[in-house]
Design an enzyme around this catalytic site. Structure first.
Site, PDB file in Angstrom:
ATOM      1  N   GLY A   1      44.828  38.905  50.218  1.00 19.92           N
ATOM      2  CA  GLY A   1      45.168  38.968  48.810  1.00 19.92           C
ATOM      3  C   GLY A   1      44.530  40.185  48.176  1.00 19.92           C
ATOM      4  O   GLY A   1      43.458  40.634  48.602  1.00 19.92           O
ATOM      5  N   TYR A   2      45.182  40.694  47.154  1.00 21.10           N
ATOM      6  CA  TYR A   2      44.731  41.900  46.474  1.00 21.10           C
ATOM      7  C   TYR A   2      44.383  41.575  45.036  1.00 21.10           C
ATOM      8  O   TYR A   2      45.180  40.982  44.314  1.00 21.10           O
ATOM      9  CB  TYR A   2      45.813  42.984  46.579  1.00 21.10           C
TER      10      TYR A   2
END
Length: 162
Positions: free
Chosen positions: A29-30
């Site tokens: 995830g960013y």
């Protein structure tokens, strides 16, 4: 300071599968970037099999950029994915196998909104390091920012118009 020197390519055919063996499922995830630099650094949380990592990557300069990666508890990574990443998630299976001369290929098979995309990366000790290009290797996309995993988390492959 840690530096990542990496070349990225599209995968032209399934010729790599014979050498690949079993892959590792990755969910990464960013984080939303509130930093005012252009382009901002990439802040990622990754679960790779039974391990988890927090990574900060600096701005690219050619095929090099700074990279700082720290192992964290999987439970912390799961909480960060839920709390900080929203829909900016990339899911893939990574296959790693020898490329010769102590180098390794990493082929990523993407899923969900990035389904149909296969990329191959090779991390090099220096930008000018020569390596054998196998016949399954397609076009180089090292300089195309659309193919970074951070970009794929914001603008998935299946939604591209071109």
């Amino acid at each position: 300071m840690a530096t990542e020197i990496e070349r990225k390519f599209l995968v032209a055919n399934d010729g790599w599968r014979a050498a690949a063996g079993r892959g590792v499922r990755m969910v990464q995830g960013y984080f939303e970037s509130g930093i005012c630099t252009a382009p901002p650094p990439t802040l990622r949380v990754r679960i790779a099999g039974e391990r988890a990592f927090l990574t900060v990557k600096g701005r690219p300069s050619g095929v090099s950029r700074s990279e700082f990666e720290y192992e964290i508890p999987v439970a912390d990574a799961e909480a960060m994915l839920l709390e900080f990443c929203g829909t900016r998630i990339v899911e893939k299976i990574r296959y790693t196998f020898p490329a010769g001369d102590g180098l390794f290929w990493e082929v990523d098979e993407y899923f969900k909104l990035n389904a149909g995309l296969f990329t191959a990366e090779i991390e090099l000790p220096a930008e000018e390091t020569a390596f054998v290009r196998p016949d399954w290797l397609g076009a180089e996309v090292s300089g195309d920012p659309r193919y970074t995993n951070g970009a794929l988390s914001r603008n998935p492959y299946t939604l591209w118009r071109d």
